[in-house]
Enzyme design. Structure first.
Site, mmCIF file in Angstrom:
data_model
loop_
_atom_site.group_PDB
_atom_site.id
_atom_site.type_symbol
_atom_site.label_atom_id
_atom_site.label_comp_id
_atom_site.label_asym_id
_atom_site.label_seq_id
_atom_site.Cartn_x
_atom_site.Cartn_y
_atom_site.Cartn_z
ATOM 1 N N ASP A 53 68.356 -35.452 -57.955
ATOM 2 C CA ASP A 53 67.503 -36.476 -57.345
ATOM 3 C C ASP A 53 67.656 -37.811 -58.075
ATOM 4 O O ASP A 53 67.061 -38.816 -57.679
ATOM 5 C CB ASP A 53 66.034 -36.021 -57.247
ATOM 6 C CG ASP A 53 65.411 -35.667 -58.581
ATOM 7 O OD1 ASP A 53 66.103 -35.758 -59.616
ATOM 8 O OD2 ASP A 53 64.227 -35.293 -58.594
ATOM 9 N N SER A 54 68.533 -37.839 -59.105
ATOM 10 C CA SER A 54 68.943 -39.114 -59.708
ATOM 11 C C SER A 54 69.644 -39.986 -58.675
ATOM 12 O O SER A 54 69.838 -41.180 -58.894
ATOM 13 C CB SER A 54 69.862 -38.869 -60.909
ATOM 14 O OG SER A 54 70.920 -37.992 -60.550
ATOM 15 N N ASP A 92 68.780 -30.565 -56.214
ATOM 16 C CA ASP A 92 67.417 -30.786 -56.698
ATOM 17 C C ASP A 92 66.448 -30.760 -55.533
ATOM 18 O O ASP A 92 66.659 -31.465 -54.530
ATOM 19 C CB ASP A 92 67.312 -32.185 -57.336
ATOM 20 C CG ASP A 92 67.372 -32.147 -58.843
ATOM 21 O OD1 ASP A 92 67.037 -31.114 -59.434
ATOM 22 O OD2 ASP A 92 67.759 -33.175 -59.431
ATOM 23 N N LYS A 122 67.190 -26.599 -57.750
ATOM 24 C CA LYS A 122 66.577 -26.831 -59.070
ATOM 25 C C LYS A 122 65.190 -27.440 -58.863
ATOM 26 O O LYS A 122 65.012 -28.269 -57.973
ATOM 27 C CB LYS A 122 67.444 -27.776 -59.915
ATOM 28 C CG LYS A 122 66.798 -28.198 -61.228
ATOM 29 C CD LYS A 122 67.803 -28.784 -62.202
ATOM 30 C CE LYS A 122 68.113 -30.239 -62.011
ATOM 31 N NZ LYS A 122 66.966 -31.157 -62.158
ATOM 32 N N GLU A 124 61.649 -28.973 -61.172
ATOM 33 C CA GLU A 124 61.172 -29.429 -62.480
ATOM 34 C C GLU A 124 59.847 -28.749 -62.824
ATOM 35 O O GLU A 124 58.983 -28.606 -61.961
ATOM 36 C CB GLU A 124 60.972 -30.952 -62.474
ATOM 37 C CG GLU A 124 62.280 -31.703 -62.410
ATOM 38 C CD GLU A 124 62.110 -33.218 -62.489
ATOM 39 O OE1 GLU A 124 60.988 -33.693 -62.771
ATOM 40 O OE2 GLU A 124 63.110 -33.918 -62.262
ATOM 41 N N GLU A 191 66.023 -31.358 -70.986
ATOM 42 C CA GLU A 191 66.310 -32.797 -71.045
ATOM 43 C C GLU A 191 65.570 -33.481 -72.184
ATOM 44 O O GLU A 191 64.355 -33.339 -72.344
ATOM 45 C CB GLU A 191 65.945 -33.457 -69.702
ATOM 46 C CG GLU A 191 66.261 -34.960 -69.695
ATOM 47 C CD GLU A 191 66.349 -35.595 -68.326
ATOM 48 O OE1 GLU A 191 66.295 -34.893 -67.302
ATOM 49 O OE2 GLU A 191 66.476 -36.840 -68.280
HETATM 50 O O1 KIV Z 1 68.689 -35.605 -61.086
HETATM 51 C C1 KIV Z 1 69.536 -35.367 -61.962
HETATM 52 O O2 KIV Z 1 70.637 -35.916 -61.983
HETATM 53 C C2 KIV Z 1 69.168 -34.401 -63.000
HETATM 54 C C3 KIV Z 1 70.055 -34.308 -64.204
HETATM 55 C C4 KIV Z 1 69.857 -35.496 -65.036
HETATM 56 C C5 KIV Z 1 69.845 -33.061 -64.945
HETATM 57 O O3 KIV Z 1 68.188 -33.732 -62.890
#
Ligand code: KIV
Length: 273
Positions: A53-54, A92, A122, A124, A191
């Site tokens: 989600d980056s 994510d 994934k 959080e 992280e």
């Molecule tokens: O969203 C993302 O890119 C991440 C990584 C930084 C682990 O969660």
């Protein structure tokens, strides 16, 4: 320590990653949001591609990861997963797609699995999301945890300082990791925590840990591809190693092109019909 990925030409699965942890083979992971980057990563031999989600920060230009939607994550995952042949592709689940109810979390994960060719998701959180992980992974969807600095909670924490620096916080993170493992997570992203804590968590659980600013003792490492390529320069955490300076190379190319067009040097005869 061996540096070879077992079964190099076969698809990387949860089992491959577990075998790599057990054999002490570091797991290399990076992010991608588009087919071209995904193909380059896969051809280079990356083990796991995260459609993170980056994408909200480095692709959409938002200040946090909060605005990206499930539909947008699915759009980017389709672009990535249709081209990847070997790496495991994980998506994510974005903010508000898994926090309200366990059923909604499963529906969101199910949409990712139905509508894309991703291999898992994934989320959080630690103990807070254990029930969600139990449901999603219990239904057969590989689920990864993410603890330590959690970008979806950044406004609550009020900044990007490292997590787990006090003994109390460190204990909580160990408990979170245990809870995720018990709930059925196949791996956990750690992280921005002290390297000693990264090592301690990695030893305390049997599933792989993937570090981003969590030290070399994690079972694997991940970076945001735009950061490690020197494309996204808005902030530079210490854990990002720059392997290229693509923003500079692009800036130079764009300026040269503009100059060539304006001076009449592009196109030349061989570039014309
Ligand atoms: O969203 C993302 O890119 C991440 C990584 C930084 C682990 O969660």
């Amino acid at each position: 320590m061996s540096t070879e990925t077992p079964q190099t030409s076969k698809r990387v699965t949860t089992r491959t990653l577990q075998e790599m942890k057990d054999a002490g083979v570091p797991i290399a992971c990076l992010t991608a949001y588009d087919f071209l980057t995904a193909r380059l990563l896969d051809d280079a031999g990356i083990d796991l591609i995260l459609v993170g989600d980056s994408v909200s920060n480095v692709f959409q230009g938002n200040p946090t990861t909060l605005p990206v939607t499930l539909d947008e994550m699915i759009y980017h995952t389709k672009a990535v997963s249709r081209i990847v042949r070997r790496a495991m592709v994980i998506t994510d689940l974005p903010f508000m797609s898994y926090q309200v109810t366990t059923e909604e979390a499963f529906r969101s994960a199910g949409r990712v699995m139905k509508e894309t060719l991703a291999h898992g998701v994934k989320v959080e959180g630690g103990r807070r999301v254990a029930k969600v992980v139990e449901k999603i992974s219990g239904e057969g969807i590989p689920t990864m945890g993410h603890i330590g600095l959690m970008p979806q909670s950044i406004l609550k924490f009020g900044g990007y300082r490292p997590r787990g620096t006090s003994e109390a916080e460190a204990e909580e993170l160990v408990d979170d990791a245990m809870a995720l493992q018990e709930a059925g997570a196949f791996a956990i992203v750690l992280e921005k925590i002290p390297a000693t804590l990264g090592a301690r968590i990695t030893e305390s659980i049997s599933i792989p840990t993937i570090g981003i600013g969590a030290g070399v003792q994690c079972s694997g490492q991940i970076l945001v591809t735009h950061d490690m390529l020197g494309l996204f320069e808005d902030f530079r955490p210490r854990f990002v190693r720059r392997y290229a300076a693509l923003a500079d190379a692009m800036d130079e190319a764009f300026r040269q092109y503009i100059q060539d067009v304006k001076s009449g040097h592009f196109p030349n005869e061989s570039e014309s019909y």
